[in-house]
Design a protein around this motif. Structure first.
Motif, mmCIF file in Angstrom:
data_model
loop_
_atom_site.group_PDB
_atom_site.id
_atom_site.type_symbol
_atom_site.label_atom_id
_atom_site.label_comp_id
_atom_site.label_asym_id
_atom_site.label_seq_id
_atom_site.Cartn_x
_atom_site.Cartn_y
_atom_site.Cartn_z
ATOM 1 N N PRO A 36 1.498 -1.229 0.266
ATOM 2 C CA PRO A 36 0.300 -0.233 -0.289
ATOM 3 C C PRO A 36 0.832 1.496 0.436
ATOM 4 O O PRO A 36 0.125 2.670 -0.816
ATOM 5 C CB PRO A 36 -0.831 0.066 1.507
ATOM 6 N N ASP A 37 1.795 1.254 0.291
ATOM 7 C CA ASP A 37 2.887 2.660 0.630
ATOM 8 C C ASP A 37 3.635 2.598 -0.520
ATOM 9 O O ASP A 37 3.607 3.951 -0.679
ATOM 10 C CB ASP A 37 3.917 2.053 1.974
ATOM 11 N N GLN A 38 3.822 1.841 -1.188
ATOM 12 C CA GLN A 38 4.030 2.424 -2.733
ATOM 13 C C GLN A 38 3.443 2.142 -3.983
ATOM 14 O O GLN A 38 3.722 2.338 -4.698
ATOM 15 C CB GLN A 38 5.685 1.170 -2.986
ATOM 16 N N LYS A 39 2.464 1.589 -3.443
ATOM 17 C CA LYS A 39 0.970 1.911 -5.081
ATOM 18 C C LYS A 39 1.530 0.658 -5.086
ATOM 19 O O LYS A 39 0.962 0.788 -6.584
ATOM 20 C CB LYS A 39 0.588 3.036 -4.924
ATOM 21 N N ALA A 40 1.374 -0.171 -5.273
ATOM 22 C CA ALA A 40 2.509 -1.835 -6.331
ATOM 23 C C ALA A 40 2.046 -3.091 -6.207
ATOM 24 O O ALA A 40 1.839 -3.136 -4.570
ATOM 25 C CB ALA A 40 3.878 -1.386 -6.027
ATOM 26 N N LEU A 41 1.402 -3.513 -6.783
ATOM 27 C CA LEU A 41 1.444 -5.251 -6.614
ATOM 28 C C LEU A 41 2.902 -6.264 -6.969
ATOM 29 O O LEU A 41 3.524 -5.762 -8.213
ATOM 30 C CB LEU A 41 0.476 -5.619 -8.112
#
Length: 195
Positions: free
Chosen positions: A117-122
């Motif tokens: 969530p903090d890096q908006k990454a999967l």
């Protein structure tokens, strides 16, 4: 080692079975350093507090790093243990993971996708492949894994299992195989799920 966003780095290392480089992640979280699917971390990566594994055959270097916690889905935990990886924390999809990371179950029985969530990454193991990845390299930013990798599931089952990811503010899709999507991740994900 590539810094993708604050607190998020990606590196690649040679994988003998794949006969190509595969990707791993280092994520700084409020719960300490988390490595995802690590393979031969570079020297500048310190000893992790946590290791997360997307699917059991991505145990790679997980058992050799001295992490306090090795996390895997309940469906991957025993196969990892059979491969000599000491899984300390087996989880189900809705359970809390370090640093607020969330796991999403895929149609591929033992595989999860992690939301950072903090890096908006999967963080993706094998269900999505990036440009240039085997078995049939393409220039598409993302594609589904070959259907034969899914066991009894189909590509439509896989798309259905991944659609909830479109509700997240995805900026990046960090694949293990091929080139990661560093911008426009949600658009690339939507395109592969609509195909």
């Amino acid at each position: 080692m590539l810094e993708i966003a604050p607190g998020l780095r990606r590196w690649t290392a040679w994988h003998d079975h794949w006969e190509e480089d595969v990707g791993s992640l280092a994520v700084e979280t409020s719960d300490g350093l988390v490595l995802v699917d690590p393979i031969e971390p570079p020297r500048e990566v310190r000893k992790p507090d946590h290791v997360l594994v997307t699917v059991f055959w991505h145990g790679r270097s997980a058992g050799e790093l001295g992490a306090k916690h090795v996390w895997a889905s309940t469906r991957s935990a025993q196969p990892l243990r059979n491969r000599g990886v000491d899984v300390t924390d087996a989880f189900r999809e809705a359970e809390e993971l370090p640093g607020g990371i969330r796991a999403f179950q895929t149609a591929r029985v033992a595989e999860v996708v992690y939301w950072l969530p903090d890096q908006k990454a999967l963080a993706v193991g094998d269900v999505l492949l990036g440009a240039g990845a085997k078995p049939r390299p393409t220039s598409d930013p993302l594609r589904l894994c070959p259907e034969r990798w899914l066991g009894k599931a189909s590509h439509e089952d896989l798309r259905e299992s991944l659609r909830p990811l479109l509700e997240l503010p995805v900026q990046r899709v960090l694949v293990s195989h091929g080139e990661p999507v560093l911008r426009g991740g949600k658009r690339a994900l939507a395109a592969v799920l609509a195909a």
